[in-house]
Motif scaffolding. Structure first.
Motif, PDB file in Angstrom:
ATOM      1  N   ARG A   1      14.731  -6.339  -7.076  1.00 36.30           N
ATOM      2  CA  ARG A   1      15.148  -5.669  -5.842  1.00 36.30           C
ATOM      3  C   ARG A   1      14.569  -4.260  -5.760  1.00 36.30           C
ATOM      4  N   LEU A   2      14.577  -3.555  -6.873  1.00 31.98           N
ATOM      5  CA  LEU A   2      14.007  -2.210  -6.877  1.00 31.98           C
ATOM      6  C   LEU A   2      12.513  -2.250  -6.582  1.00 31.98           C
ATOM      7  N   ARG A   3      11.821  -3.259  -7.126  1.00 29.51           N
ATOM      8  CA  ARG A   3      10.391  -3.395  -6.860  1.00 29.51           C
ATOM      9  C   ARG A   3      10.144  -3.670  -5.384  1.00 29.51           C
TER      10      ARG A   3
ATOM     11  N   VAL B   1       8.068  -1.317  -2.791  1.00 26.10           N
ATOM     12  CA  VAL B   1       6.933  -1.780  -1.980  1.00 26.10           C
ATOM     13  C   VAL B   1       7.164  -1.468  -0.511  1.00 26.10           C
ATOM     14  N   GLN B   2       8.378  -1.731  -0.020  1.00 28.44           N
ATOM     15  CA  GLN B   2       8.682  -1.437   1.378  1.00 28.44           C
ATOM     16  C   GLN B   2       8.576   0.053   1.670  1.00 28.44           C
ATOM     17  N   ALA B   3       9.065   0.877   0.743  1.00 29.04           N
ATOM     18  CA  ALA B   3       8.977   2.326   0.948  1.00 29.04           C
ATOM     19  C   ALA B   3       7.526   2.794   0.964  1.00 29.04           C
ATOM     20  N   ALA B   4       6.709   2.233   0.071  1.00 26.23           N
ATOM     21  CA  ALA B   4       5.296   2.612   0.037  1.00 26.23           C
ATOM     22  C   ALA B   4       4.584   2.187   1.319  1.00 26.23           C
TER      23      ALA B   4
ATOM     24  N   ALA C   1       5.624   4.514   4.081  1.00 25.93           N
ATOM     25  CA  ALA C   1       4.990   5.825   3.949  1.00 25.93           C
ATOM     26  C   ALA C   1       3.527   5.777   4.392  1.00 25.93           C
ATOM     27  N   VAL C   2       2.804   4.734   3.999  1.00 22.96           N
ATOM     28  CA  VAL C   2       1.398   4.602   4.405  1.00 22.96           C
ATOM     29  C   VAL C   2       1.291   4.430   5.917  1.00 22.96           C
ATOM     30  N   SER C   3       2.184   3.617   6.490  1.00 22.80           N
ATOM     31  CA  SER C   3       2.159   3.410   7.939  1.00 22.80           C
ATOM     32  C   SER C   3       2.422   4.710   8.693  1.00 22.80           C
TER      33      SER C   3
END
Length: 289
Positions: free
Chosen positions: A24-26, A30-33, A36-38
């Motif tokens: 879940r943390l992974r 990934v969603q946070a990254a 952030a890129v978007s």
């Protein structure tokens, strides 16, 4: 409870929830990254759009506010009324569409050959294709201009199309090759068993299955052609594309023209991607839904 029944009951070990928590943390990371890129990629587009929809008075204010107090189309209208802007916009659209067409007509059969046939020097051929992109357009500018002047196509949409098609072909060939590899050859062989020729099997079976990937390749080609500036600036003078027109006018242009020009260069590519987004595929031919 009988003492004889107690040993027969098994005590289950405690559930280890650590792997689930790590997963879940992974996923959250990934969603946070991705978010952030978007945001990092969308922020300049939003700022340019807000500036393009501001009035001239708001652009000349100091300090400028991020969000304009009132929206106005004055900046965009003055940009499109500038001399040569609409003609350059039409040239960009024509060059982009022609580049997509010729890249697919030439590159898709080459990609199909790479995917379906094994021949000597295949890997060397693919590396050699990439060498075309390794050559900077600045090195090719003088020879290209000389050749176009001699054959009488200098300062035409056709000349820019030739340059952009040459730049787009390597990636088109490699992308379409990976797309055709993802199409099972058994389907093509089954079509031939039922009486189709090689051409008919490719047209009726392979191409429909590879159509999403071909559309994604056309997106990349169109965006590449739309954003290319240097080649279009070198081989044209009076029939320039919109990016080349904006680039040559930046030195004497006002702030309003620059913001409006940047916004106008972004919108057509975003619209083209929005229309073709359902066909986006990754490099291995897997459809993204």
């Amino acid at each position: 409870m009988n003492s004889a029944e107690a040993p027969s009951r098994r005590v289950l070990p405690p559930i280890d929830r650590a792997p689930l928590r790590r997963r879940r943390l992974r996923a959250v990371g990934v969603q946070a990254a991705c978010t952030a890129v978007s945001l990092f990629m969308a922020l300049p587009i939003v700022l340019i759009g807000l500036a393009a929809l501001s009035s001239r008075e708001a652009l000349n204010e100091f300090p400028k506010s991020l969000v304009p107090k009132e929206f106005s189309t004055e900046t965009l209208v003055s940009f499109f009324r500038a001399t040569g802007t609409l003609a350059a916009l039409g040239n960009s659209v024509l060059v982009g569409l022609y580049t997509v067409f010729w890249s697919l007509v030439i590159g898709a059969p080459a990609g199909y050959a790479l995917a379906r046939h094994a021949f000597r020097g295949k890997d060397t051929y693919q590396v050699f294709i990439l060498f075309v992109r390794a050559l900077p357009i600045v090195v090719l500018s003088v020879p290209l201009a000389t050749v176009f002047l001699r054959i009488g196509v200098y300062d035409t949409v056709f000349a820019v199309t030739l340059v952009h098609t040459t730049l787009a072909l390597p990636t088109t060939v490699l992308i379409t090759a990976s797309i055709f590899v993802a199409v099972p050859p058994d389907l093509e062989e089954a079509a031939r068993v039922f009486g189709c020729s090689r051409w008919q099997a490719a047209r009726r079976v392979v191409v429909p299955l590879a159509l999403p990937g071909l559309a994604a390749s056309s997106i990349f080609t169109f965006v590449l052609s739309w954003n290319e500036i240097l080649g279009a600036t070198i081989v044209t003078l009076g029939h320039r594309t919109l990016p080349a027109q904006v680039l040559t006018a930046l030195g004497e242009a006002s702030t309003a023209y620059r913001f409006a020009g940047g916004f106008a260069l972004i919108i057509p590519a975003l619209v083209f991607i929005f229309v073709m987004r359902r066909y986006l595929v990754n490099m291995w031919g897997t459809t993204l839904r």
